[in-house]
Design a protein around this motif. Structure first.
Motif, short mmCIF file in Angstrom:
data_model
loop_
_atom_site.label_atom_id
_atom_site.label_comp_id
_atom_site.label_asym_id
_atom_site.label_seq_id
_atom_site.Cartn_x
_atom_site.Cartn_y
_atom_site.Cartn_z
N LEU A 288 63.99 44.34 65.64
CA LEU A 288 64.07 45.55 64.51
C LEU A 288 64.54 44.79 63.18
CD1 LEU A 288 65.80 48.14 66.94
CD2 LEU A 288 63.36 47.91 66.45
N PRO A 289 64.31 45.59 62.36
CA PRO A 289 64.67 45.24 60.76
C PRO A 289 66.58 45.02 60.89
CG PRO A 289 63.24 47.16 60.67
CD PRO A 289 63.49 46.99 62.19
N GLU A 290 66.50 44.11 59.90
CA GLU A 290 68.20 43.66 59.97
C GLU A 290 68.98 45.19 59.73
OE1 GLU A 290 71.10 40.73 57.32
OE2 GLU A 290 69.01 41.00 56.88
N GLY A 291 70.05 45.08 60.38
CA GLY A 291 70.91 46.25 60.33
C GLY A 291 70.58 47.51 61.18
N VAL A 292 69.45 47.29 61.90
CA VAL A 292 69.09 48.43 62.82
C VAL A 292 69.10 47.65 64.16
CG1 VAL A 292 67.01 49.82 63.57
CG2 VAL A 292 67.27 49.17 61.18
N PHE A 293 69.59 48.75 65.13
CA PHE A 293 69.80 48.54 66.54
C PHE A 293 69.01 49.48 67.47
CE2 PHE A 293 72.92 46.38 64.13
CZ PHE A 293 73.00 45.16 64.35
N MET A 307 65.24 45.09 69.93
CA MET A 307 66.09 44.19 70.11
C MET A 307 66.62 43.92 68.54
SD MET A 307 65.64 40.10 71.29
CE MET A 307 65.06 40.60 72.76
N GLY A 308 67.94 44.14 68.52
CA GLY A 308 68.68 43.98 67.11
C GLY A 308 69.58 42.76 67.31
#
Length: 358
Positions: A288-293, A307-308
């Motif tokens: 997932l994009p940075e900062g997204v979980f 996956m974060g």
């Protein structure tokens, strides 16, 4: 013509999920279902959600019943499939969703399972990085376990917790950006992973409103499977892994939070790039994009691992949070995905990246 399929252990949770996915697979025809204690009863009595399979009756789980099919999926308790698989003489592809054929080390089997050891089969996690091939650590796409699955006749589907953690950590191991010592992983897991058999600690009254740790202190059976996968990804020694699962009140799903020490001198950008590069071209594993979980709710019914990745610079550690549906991508989906590869069927056939919401 379609491949003829038998599912052993069809009355359980894993067997039911296999059947749900296989029912819509264009290349497979479910001809036989077995269930030891439910033999002679309609499948739909055990799996009332599988309306399209109402015509099937559960049979005894014997080699004679299973032999002669193109593909046999085993969804039996650990220790139950090995004796059966040894007696198959006319099955093109057998896929075991239990643990009987996962471990390459007889000593690990004796320490964590006990009983008779059965030979290891080809491991069924197609996206798992395999070290020792050109390109590993060199900036190119490393080899994958799917290469070993092509043409396989015997496949060991993974443990759901094990594959979730192995997929979480293998990119960092293969790229050399994390250390194989002092790995810590804590998992929130749904009780369906323990199977359908009645146990007091799995009753709704025991699970609702609480979180219950189990197999604490290095005793969980999936630990050697994770270590085996990480050695295959390039760990120079057996990884040191602290693994703690926690039962939570959701019927299905795994949320695995894994942390590992970053190799000194490695930049945060290089750490994140290890995961993004590893899974950039994968259909079923998404960073997932940075900062997204991820949330487990977003994987229900899907063959996806979300996956974060975060870098805890103060602690010098990477944190990977991975979510899967333990019955789908964690078990049945992985088994069917691997079978597709083995038989030369397009890998994503019969499998979806879309979950169910709300």
């Amino acid at each position: 013509m379609k491949y003829s399929v038998a599912v052993a252990g069809a009355s359980g949770y894993a067997g039911g999920e296999l059947l749900r996915l296989l029912a819509d697979h264009p290349e497979f025809e479910i001809r036989t279902v077995t269930g030891h204690s439910n033999a002679g009863k309609p499948l739909i009595a055990s799996q009332p959600h599988l309306r399209s399979l109402a015509h099937l009756t559960l049979q005894e789980t014997t080699p004679e019943v299973l032999d002669g099919h193109d593909v046999v999926f085993f969804a039996l308790p650990h220790g139950a499939s090995g004796a059966l698989t040894a007696q198959l003489t006319n099955v093109r592809l057998a896929v075991d969703c239990g643990a009987d054929h996962r471990l390459t080390s007889e000593a690990d089997w004796a320490a964590f399972y006990g009983g008779d050891y059965n030979e290891a089969w080809t491991y069924g996690v197609p996206e798992l990085i395999v070290a020792g091939e050109p390109g590993v650590g060199g900036g190119q796409s490393p080899a994958r376990q799917r290469e070993a699955l092509a043409g396989a006749t015997r496949i060991a589907a993974p443990g759901c917790n094990a594959s979730t953690v192995a997929l979480s950590l293998a990119p960092g191991i293969a790229a050399g950006v994390i250390e194989p010592a002092d790995i810590v992983t804590v998992l929130a897991v749904g009780p369906s992973g323990a199977g359908k058999a009645a146990h007091t600690h799995l009753l709704g009254a025991e699970l609702m409103g609480t979180a219950n740790p189990y197999a604490v202190g290095g005793t969980h059976r999936h630990i050697p499977e994770i270590q085996q996968a990480l050695r295959g990804a390039g760990a120079p020694e057996t990884p040191t892994l602290s693994f703690t699962p926690v039962l939570v009140p959701m019927s299905r799903g795994i949320l695995a939070t894994s942390t590992a020490r970053i190799v000194p001198g490695t930049s945060a950008a290089d750490v994140r790039a290890a995961w993004e590069n590893a899974y950039a071209d994968e259909t079923f594993v998404h960073v997932l994009p940075e900062g997204v979980f991820p949330r487990t709710a977003d994987t229900v019914g899907a063959n996806t691992c979300l996956m974060g990745v975060a870098i805890d610079e103060a602690a010098g550690r990477v944190v990977i949070v991975a979510a899967v549906d333990n019955l789908a991508k964690g078990t049945a989906g992985a088994a069917i995905q691997s079978a597709n590869i083995a038989l030369g069927i397009p890998e994503a056939t019969g499998l979806s990246v879309n979950g169910v919401a709300p």
